[in-house]
Design a protein around this motif. Structure first.
Motif, mmCIF file in Angstrom:
data_model
loop_
_atom_site.group_PDB
_atom_site.id
_atom_site.type_symbol
_atom_site.label_atom_id
_atom_site.label_comp_id
_atom_site.label_asym_id
_atom_site.label_seq_id
_atom_site.Cartn_x
_atom_site.Cartn_y
_atom_site.Cartn_z
ATOM 1 N N ALA A 264 0.841 -1.207 0.000
ATOM 2 C CA ALA A 264 0.000 0.000 0.000
ATOM 3 C C ALA A 264 0.871 1.250 0.000
ATOM 4 C CB ALA A 264 -0.945 -0.012 1.195
ATOM 5 N N ASP A 265 1.566 1.474 -1.112
ATOM 6 C CA ASP A 265 2.539 2.564 -1.173
ATOM 7 C C ASP A 265 2.087 3.736 -2.043
ATOM 8 O OD1 ASP A 265 2.673 1.288 -3.598
ATOM 9 O OD2 ASP A 265 4.830 0.908 -3.538
ATOM 10 N N MET A 266 0.826 3.750 -2.452
ATOM 11 C CA MET A 266 0.317 4.836 -3.276
ATOM 12 C C MET A 266 -0.558 5.791 -2.461
ATOM 13 S SD MET A 266 -0.794 2.792 -6.782
ATOM 14 C CE MET A 266 -1.688 4.223 -7.436
ATOM 15 N N ILE A 267 -0.366 7.078 -2.698
ATOM 16 C CA ILE A 267 -1.247 8.110 -2.155
ATOM 17 C C ILE A 267 -1.735 8.929 -3.341
ATOM 18 C CG2 ILE A 267 -1.492 10.101 -0.645
ATOM 19 C CD1 ILE A 267 0.815 9.050 1.030
ATOM 20 N N SER A 268 -2.992 8.743 -3.710
ATOM 21 C CA SER A 268 -3.588 9.451 -4.845
ATOM 22 C C SER A 268 -4.344 10.659 -4.312
ATOM 23 C CB SER A 268 -4.535 8.506 -5.604
ATOM 24 O OG SER A 268 -5.270 9.193 -6.584
ATOM 25 N N ALA A 269 -3.778 11.841 -4.546
ATOM 26 C CA ALA A 269 -4.382 13.073 -4.026
ATOM 27 C C ALA A 269 -3.893 14.238 -4.861
ATOM 28 C CB ALA A 269 -4.006 13.282 -2.556
ATOM 29 N N GLY A 270 -4.732 15.237 -4.991
ATOM 30 C CA GLY A 270 -4.331 16.427 -5.715
ATOM 31 C C GLY A 270 -4.846 16.439 -7.137
ATOM 32 N N MET A 271 -5.503 17.543 -7.479
ATOM 33 C CA MET A 271 -6.017 17.750 -8.833
ATOM 34 C C MET A 271 -5.516 19.104 -9.328
ATOM 35 S SD MET A 271 -9.796 15.951 -8.522
ATOM 36 C CE MET A 271 -10.462 17.103 -7.326
ATOM 37 N N ARG B 116 -3.905 13.570 -9.979
ATOM 38 C CA ARG B 116 -4.940 13.383 -10.994
ATOM 39 C C ARG B 116 -5.282 14.747 -11.597
ATOM 40 N NH1 ARG B 116 -6.785 11.568 -6.208
ATOM 41 N NH2 ARG B 116 -8.570 12.991 -6.313
ATOM 42 N N ILE B 117 -4.699 15.055 -12.750
ATOM 43 C CA ILE B 117 -4.808 16.395 -13.314
ATOM 44 C C ILE B 117 -5.471 16.322 -14.689
ATOM 45 C CG2 ILE B 117 -3.540 18.447 -14.039
ATOM 46 C CD1 ILE B 117 -1.409 17.734 -11.980
ATOM 47 N N GLY B 118 -6.573 17.023 -14.827
ATOM 48 C CA GLY B 118 -7.307 17.004 -16.083
ATOM 49 C C GLY B 118 -7.344 18.339 -16.772
ATOM 50 N N ARG B 119 -8.082 19.289 -16.203
ATOM 51 C CA ARG B 119 -8.354 20.569 -16.860
ATOM 52 C C ARG B 119 -7.075 21.318 -17.238
ATOM 53 N NH1 ARG B 119 -10.493 22.622 -12.913
ATOM 54 N NH2 ARG B 119 -8.875 24.094 -12.295
ATOM 55 N N SER B 120 -6.074 21.304 -16.383
ATOM 56 C CA SER B 120 -4.850 22.053 -16.659
ATOM 57 C C SER B 120 -4.100 21.512 -17.869
ATOM 58 C CB SER B 120 -3.929 22.035 -15.430
ATOM 59 O OG SER B 120 -4.520 22.747 -14.363
ATOM 60 N N ILE B 121 -4.331 20.246 -18.188
ATOM 61 C CA ILE B 121 -3.668 19.638 -19.344
ATOM 62 C C ILE B 121 -4.554 19.686 -20.580
ATOM 63 C CG2 ILE B 121 -2.724 17.484 -20.284
ATOM 64 C CD1 ILE B 121 -1.955 16.706 -17.412
ATOM 65 N N LEU B 122 -5.825 19.351 -20.404
ATOM 66 C CA LEU B 122 -6.705 19.169 -21.562
ATOM 67 C C LEU B 122 -7.620 20.346 -21.846
ATOM 68 C CD1 LEU B 122 -6.731 15.797 -20.225
ATOM 69 C CD2 LEU B 122 -7.085 15.798 -22.691
#
Length: 237
Positions: A201-208, A224-230
């Motif tokens: 359990a070594d993943m921390i998924s946070a931040g958009m 997890r970045i969407g709008r800033s890229i697309l």
């Protein structure tokens, strides 16, 4: 400007911002995995991002995610690998079996029934599915996905005990309108405790797009970045 050039420019800006956030936090850039959240965007955009070096993409709806992956195979340039697909949205139990057949990682495991459905789907497909427990810091906000902090250990143990699932860590979405810092700090504490009990359990998924620098400060491994890229999302059909 072509769509490829637009994506390349946006991606470069985001990469620089991630590098700056890592430097400010005293972390190495290679500690962070960027997930480009491509929900509502066409498979053609995913193919372009893959050609620009993006190795991980995020989707949040079935069957859109499945259909996009199937279309993607015919769009990738020679020598370009298909990105890993992270399912990052809330998931209905009756769709879990289908998602377990194609997703590489599911970030949104928030209840035992969903975990069991994912396990059955992965077992039927003869594969092992990476899973994260989604943590809810919204309290009484009805309808928000995620398990409350006090329920994380029990749900994580259930995931870890399923032969067709692999517990990989935790995920959260910071409550809207609130300072994300205390929530990301709390998530880091939960992650530390979980990792002590489950080494995988070594993943921390946070931040958009709006708060990923704070997530980096508190140990996030996956952004997890969407709008800033697309760009701004097209309306849902």
């Amino acid at each position: 400007m072509t769509r490829r050039a637009e994506l390349e420019a946006r991606l470069a800006r985001v990469e620089q911002e991630i590098a700056d956030a890592c430097a400010a936090a005293g972390r190495a850039r290679d500690e962070i995995t960027l997930i480009a959240v491509t929900k509502t965007y066409p498979a053609a955009d995913v193919a372009l991002l893959a050609g620009l070096g993006v190795t991980d993409v995020g989707e949040n709806r079935h069957p859109e995610a499945r259909d996009k992956l199937e279309e993607l195979d015919g769009l990738l340039s020679a020598g370009v690998a298909r990105p890993r697909m992270h399912f990052v949205g809330g998931l209905q139990t009756n769709k879990a079996g289908a998602v377990a057949r194609y997703a590489d990682v599911v970030h949104s495991v928030d209840r035992p029934k969903l975990a069991r459905s994912l396990a059955r789907g992965a077992e039927a497909a003869e594969r092992v599915l990476d899973c994260l427990v989604q943590v809810d810091f919204g309290g009484d906000d009805a309808g928000r996905a995620g398990v409350l902090p006090e329920g994380v250990d029990e749900l994580a143990d259930l995931v870890a005990d399923a032969p067709a699932l692999r517990l990989r860590g935790v995920m959260t979405v910071a409550p809207l309108g609130e300072d994300p810092e205390p929530h990301f700090a709390h998530l880091a504490e939960i992650a530390d405790g979980l990792r002590a009990r489950h080494a995988s359990a070594d993943m921390i998924s946070a931040g958009m797009s709006g708060d990923f620098a704070a997530a980096v400060r508190h140990g996030a491994t996956h952004l997890r970045i969407g709008r800033s890229i697309l760009g701004e999302r097209p309306p849902l059909q």
